[in-house]
Design a protein around this motif. Sequence first.
Motif, short mmCIF file in Angstrom:
data_model
loop_
_atom_site.label_atom_id
_atom_site.label_comp_id
_atom_site.label_asym_id
_atom_site.label_seq_id
_atom_site.Cartn_x
_atom_site.Cartn_y
_atom_site.Cartn_z
N ARG A 1 52.36 39.46 25.83
CA ARG A 1 51.45 40.43 26.44
C ARG A 1 51.54 40.37 27.97
O ARG A 1 51.76 39.30 28.55
CB ARG A 1 49.99 40.15 26.04
CG ARG A 1 49.71 40.30 24.55
CD ARG A 1 49.78 41.76 24.11
NE ARG A 1 49.46 41.93 22.71
CZ ARG A 1 50.36 41.95 21.72
NH1 ARG A 1 51.65 41.79 22.01
NH2 ARG A 1 49.99 42.13 20.48
N LEU A 2 51.36 41.53 28.59
CA LEU A 2 51.17 41.63 30.03
C LEU A 2 49.69 41.80 30.27
O LEU A 2 49.10 42.81 29.85
CB LEU A 2 51.95 42.83 30.59
CG LEU A 2 51.75 43.15 32.07
CD1 LEU A 2 52.24 42.01 32.96
CD2 LEU A 2 52.46 44.46 32.45
N VAL A 3 49.06 40.83 30.91
CA VAL A 3 47.61 40.83 31.10
C VAL A 3 47.32 40.83 32.60
O VAL A 3 47.69 39.90 33.32
CB VAL A 3 46.94 39.60 30.44
CG1 VAL A 3 45.43 39.70 30.56
CG2 VAL A 3 47.36 39.47 28.99
N ILE A 4 46.68 41.89 33.06
CA ILE A 4 46.32 41.99 34.48
C ILE A 4 44.81 42.07 34.59
O ILE A 4 44.16 42.91 33.95
CB ILE A 4 46.98 43.22 35.15
CG1 ILE A 4 48.50 43.16 34.99
CG2 ILE A 4 46.58 43.29 36.62
CD1 ILE A 4 49.24 44.31 35.64
N ALA A 5 44.24 41.18 35.39
CA ALA A 5 42.79 41.15 35.60
C ALA A 5 42.45 41.79 36.94
O ALA A 5 42.87 41.30 37.99
CB ALA A 5 42.27 39.72 35.55
N ASN A 6 41.73 42.88 36.90
CA ASN A 6 41.25 43.53 38.10
C ASN A 6 40.04 42.76 38.63
O ASN A 6 39.00 42.67 37.98
CB ASN A 6 40.85 44.97 37.78
CG ASN A 6 40.18 45.65 38.96
OD1 ASN A 6 40.71 45.64 40.07
ND2 ASN A 6 39.00 46.21 38.73
N ASP A 7 40.20 42.18 39.81
CA ASP A 7 39.18 41.30 40.38
C ASP A 7 38.20 42.09 41.25
O ASP A 7 38.11 41.90 42.45
CB ASP A 7 39.86 40.20 41.21
CG ASP A 7 38.88 39.19 41.79
OD1 ASP A 7 37.86 38.91 41.12
OD2 ASP A 7 39.14 38.69 42.90
N GLY A 8 37.47 43.01 40.61
CA GLY A 8 36.45 43.76 41.32
C GLY A 8 36.98 44.63 42.44
O GLY A 8 36.34 44.74 43.50
N SER A 9 38.13 45.26 42.24
CA SER A 9 38.73 46.09 43.28
C SER A 9 37.80 47.24 43.68
O SER A 9 37.05 47.77 42.86
CB SER A 9 40.06 46.67 42.80
OG SER A 9 41.01 45.67 42.56
N LYS A 10 37.91 47.64 44.94
CA LYS A 10 37.10 48.75 45.47
C LYS A 10 37.90 50.04 45.53
O LYS A 10 37.38 51.06 45.98
CB LYS A 10 36.58 48.38 46.85
CG LYS A 10 35.66 47.15 46.84
CD LYS A 10 35.22 46.78 48.24
CE LYS A 10 34.34 45.53 48.20
NZ LYS A 10 33.93 45.10 49.57
N ASP A 11 39.16 49.99 45.08
CA ASP A 11 40.00 51.19 45.08
C ASP A 11 40.24 51.63 43.63
O ASP A 11 39.42 51.35 42.76
CB ASP A 11 41.31 50.93 45.84
CG ASP A 11 42.15 49.83 45.17
OD1 ASP A 11 41.78 49.34 44.08
OD2 ASP A 11 43.20 49.47 45.75
N LYS A 12 41.34 52.29 43.36
CA LYS A 12 41.60 52.85 42.04
C LYS A 12 42.48 51.96 41.16
O LYS A 12 43.06 52.43 40.18
CB LYS A 12 42.26 54.23 42.19
CG LYS A 12 41.36 55.26 42.85
CD LYS A 12 42.06 56.60 42.93
CE LYS A 12 41.14 57.65 43.57
NZ LYS A 12 41.82 58.97 43.67
N THR A 13 42.54 50.68 41.48
CA THR A 13 43.39 49.77 40.69
C THR A 13 43.05 49.83 39.21
O THR A 13 43.93 50.01 38.36
CB THR A 13 43.24 48.33 41.20
OG1 THR A 13 43.69 48.24 42.55
CG2 THR A 13 44.05 47.36 40.35
N MET A 14 41.78 49.69 38.86
CA MET A 14 41.38 49.66 37.45
C MET A 14 41.61 51.00 36.78
O MET A 14 42.05 51.07 35.63
CB MET A 14 39.92 49.23 37.32
CG MET A 14 39.52 48.90 35.88
SD MET A 14 40.45 47.47 35.25
CE MET A 14 40.28 47.68 33.48
#
Length: 240
Positions: free
Chosen positions: A36-49
Amino acid sequence: MSKIFFVLPAYNEEANIAETIGRWYPVVEKAGADSRLVIANDGSKDKTMEIMESLKDKYPQFIPLSKPNSGHGPTVIYLYKYAIEQGADFIFQTDSDGQTNPDEFPDFLEASRNYDCVMGCRPVRGDGKDRKMVENVLRSYVWLFFHVWVPDANAPFRLMKASVVKKYINLMPSDFNLPNAVLAACFSKFRERVKYIDITFKPRQGGVNSINPKKILKIGWKAISDFWKVSREVCRKTKD
């Protein structure tokens, strides 16, 4: 075939995240259907998530996670624990800013046949002399507190047996800023089967680095206290 979780923290990476997923996903597919490729968005303020969510259907082995902002180190710890809980055999960690090269992963996978921890080493850093100086200070911390010398304490390109990571991950509190350095120290101190391989390390490919000189100084001062506390735990483990 081993179940490999490729884990990446992400913070304000809207400029890089789609390309990062696109470059790493074929490597994950080749690693096997259970990887699996697992990416955790760490509370980004842009459009990452938002971008990550939009790519879920295109990449079925991709798992986007979202969490409150806590910083790079705590997010890495969060991802390691997630991979362990999900039954990963191996954990591969890199970053989502495009500085590492997926083409170099096969050498790490091949080395993992004979080693439990295959770690990246950056002989040349594309992010400048200041970052190289910080790395040298960090390696000095590792020597001072753990009495081992490592070629690169914090390189975000490492393939590790999940069972080995599990042995040491709870030595650190969940908010620890430099978990990869402590893991590197433990792997050497407790004589795990570890190998270092040189990697390329490019300049950031887009966006703005969230780690500025002021934050580096703050993390550095806190690291002295944190490393001392963790080194006490390591000392107890040594006696056990």
